[in-house]
Design an enzyme around this catalytic site. Sequence first.
Site, short mmCIF file in Angstrom:
data_model
loop_
_atom_site.label_atom_id
_atom_site.label_comp_id
_atom_site.label_asym_id
_atom_site.label_seq_id
_atom_site.Cartn_x
_atom_site.Cartn_y
_atom_site.Cartn_z
N VAL A 12 4.85 32.47 69.25
CA VAL A 12 4.38 31.71 68.09
C VAL A 12 3.02 31.09 68.36
O VAL A 12 2.08 31.20 67.56
CB VAL A 12 5.39 30.63 67.68
N HIS A 45 12.14 36.48 77.53
CA HIS A 45 13.32 37.34 77.71
C HIS A 45 13.76 38.02 76.42
O HIS A 45 14.81 38.67 76.38
CB HIS A 45 14.49 36.54 78.30
N HIS A 222 22.66 32.84 74.36
CA HIS A 222 23.05 34.10 73.70
C HIS A 222 23.09 35.18 74.77
O HIS A 222 22.18 35.30 75.59
CB HIS A 222 22.01 34.41 72.62
N TYR A 256 24.32 44.10 68.93
CA TYR A 256 23.16 44.96 68.69
C TYR A 256 22.82 45.70 69.98
O TYR A 256 23.22 45.28 71.09
CB TYR A 256 21.95 44.17 68.17
N VAL A 353 11.53 29.82 65.59
CA VAL A 353 10.95 31.08 65.11
C VAL A 353 11.29 32.18 66.10
O VAL A 353 10.98 32.08 67.28
CB VAL A 353 9.42 30.96 64.96
N THR A 356 10.88 38.25 65.57
CA THR A 356 10.89 39.00 64.32
C THR A 356 9.95 38.42 63.28
O THR A 356 9.29 39.16 62.55
CB THR A 356 12.33 39.01 63.75
N ASP A 544 9.57 21.00 39.32
CA ASP A 544 9.52 20.51 37.95
C ASP A 544 10.27 19.19 37.89
O ASP A 544 11.24 18.96 38.63
CB ASP A 544 10.05 21.53 36.95
N GLY A 558 13.25 12.45 37.62
CA GLY A 558 14.28 13.40 38.00
C GLY A 558 13.63 14.55 38.74
O GLY A 558 12.77 15.25 38.19
#
Length: 811
Positions: A12, A45, A222, A256, A353, A356, A544, A558
């Site tokens: 990043v 990694h 992971h 994967y 991030v 990908t 809005d 609102g």
Amino acid sequence: MPKIVVIGAGIVGTSLADELTARGCADVTVVDRGPLFATGGSTSHAPGLVFQTNPSRTMTAFARYTVEKFRTLDHPGGWAFNPVGGLEIATTPERWADLHRKAGWAQAWGIRGELITADECVALHPLLDKDRVLGGFHTPTDGLAKAVRAAEAQARRAMARGATFLAGTEVLGIADHAGRVTGVRTADGVLPADIVVCAAGFWGAQLARQVGLVLPLVPMAHQYAKTGQVAPLVGRNTEALEAGLPILRHQDADLYFREHVDRIGIGSYAHRPMPVEMATLSADTAGETMPSMLPFTDEDFAPAWAEATALLPALDDSKVEEAFNGIFSFTPDGLSLMGEHRELSGFWVAEAVWVTHSAGVAKATAEWIIDGAPSIDVHECDLYRFEDVARSPKFIAQTSSQAFVEVYDVIHPHQYRTALRGLRTSPFHARHRELGAFFYEGGGWERPAWFEANAALAERIDGLDLPRRDEWSARFWSPISVAEAHWTRHRVAMYDMTPLTRYEIAGPGAAAFLQRMTTNNVDKSVGSVTYTLLLDHTGGVRSDLTVTRLADTTFQVGANSPLDFDWLTRHLPPDVTLRDITGGTCCVGVWGPLARDLVQPLCPDDLSHNAFPYFRALHTHLDALPVTMLRVSYVGELGWEIYTEAQYGAALWDLLFEAGRDHGVIAAGRIAFNSLRIEKGYRSWGADVTAEHSPAAAGLGFAVRMAKDDFVGKTALEAAEPPLNTLRSIVFDDPAAVVLGKEPVYVGAECVGYVTSAGYSPTVGRTIAYAWLPTAVADGDTVSVDYRGTRHTAAVHPEPVVDPEMARIRR
């Protein structure tokens, strides 16, 4: 140009340095505690699988840009991106159906992909056991990223433009003065900076905490393993090329796969969540070159190995030879964290991030810093998107762990978490439970979707044809909602509007502030209610609002989400105060042709149309209860939003419900509410409209007063070209057709747009949807929509579909 320091030289930080210097910012310094460019963070990694298709249009755009950019990178060591393609396979009917949905996302978001047979899957990936595979989704432009090479290649380009990279430089703190960053503190002193960007990966939350900023992310371990040599792969790849088979996802087993020359890498989400305590990590891994790689836990991988060998039988003759538990970041909603610290100007974050999305996030962040706004909508990733309750340590830890568990799950768009529920409830919640409410959740609020008490309602409605739904669209839905919507149109219903975000804006400069921040004229008489927009500096719709003038210097606004509070706060002058009053107040929407019959006997004031016209507000009493009534209707019916303090809420509900018995009043839920607002052509910001869209494109030009003095975004609107795409209503031909949102829309064989939101209209007996379509598509033209592999035709319809004369509201 500003002096910028980026913390973190991973994928990043290096991408951001490249993007900033490409925009003329040469004074960029990137610092990292580790060596360059395998710094020891997640980038070092990362297995590098880049699958572009995502349910989020924004995240898909980030990934698509990452692929496009990485394919252009040069590195002396070889490729930075190998476009081997991506293959997601289904081994269950549920996954096969979901791949049809995913193929629709790809079409809608502009990603080339196709659904293929089991034979075609095996032709692409010969290691597959065809008997296990029902089919697959193939995206030929997906591929493998060499993250460290990609980081270095971008860093070298940035350095060629003047950027500096400092290795072995740990940031010890942030220097600031008068609410603005002035630099970063290191062991060697302070590096001066006008802007500091925290891109430190899973270390980022700790760093941000030093400047009083909560980053809702959890470092999570992971599992990743490499097998020994796999016989069928021998001789297929060279050491330089490394992979030729498509990257493979077996999401039914949370796995994967990718090639490493003649071995297979296996990533697993099938294990228990393993959050990492950063204080322990920092102590245990001090001085290690790869502190983000923890010891492998074999027992957690055993089920994954069994599933891997079942899908790829060739692995039976191999075994795991290298493995580790790698750390990367998870957030409560699985999306990234981007934006500038509200209390410390110049301190930015680009966190959570993955490789990908790295280049896409970096591009958007650079645009945000230099140009004032990204070129695509990033509200899903905005740092300030979370409500206060979602920023608590327990909420962050528990929901981020759940996001890890569900990363490959088939998630329904109306599927909400089961844990940490009931955190925000209106004063009417007990009554809703008594009426058998099925609750959705949003912003921490419990929101009734429909009421089982209305189950017999359809039998009381002559001629009401309740639609039949397929199993997927029938989840978290009930035909009761159709009856509730119909009853609202013909009788009267009560809706809990308490979760609508409400602010009080007050002070001598309140009117001038709101005039400057919004597009419509809000400087009107006390008691006026105005629908208006918040724009960014590019003219995009940020939100809005309804603005109600309660007194000369007091307004009730609102709004939509914490992002509105953030935007208004950043522009707030010293003579104006801004308070979020949502939690201290509540609101009941009473709507339908019998609404006045219900409410008038309770009120001492005249509620007739002439005395109390549309878009007006009134302080009054209902029985003994003090209330503020707004003559507005998001469902397109006669009635009011009725506000009171939370302490009176339960009494207000009971008062209205009891008074309504003789008129057949019901409580109605969010599904009916959504269907009715779509009938009336009313937009939902964040779903139908975002900052990527101009008011004209979104069909909201009526809320813009260009004759007004300067307001944020006006200059951009004055210079804007006519929109190429506009938001339109489409009505399906088949009464049984259903869509849920994000489906691709076709004219002939060409995908030209996508659905944003939809609801079944009992008034017309069809599903009505909003879709972004080319401006050239005319009312009456036929389009088709792909719903999970089934094409439904629809006609583009003038708006609003129901009651275009607005007679039902103004009576």
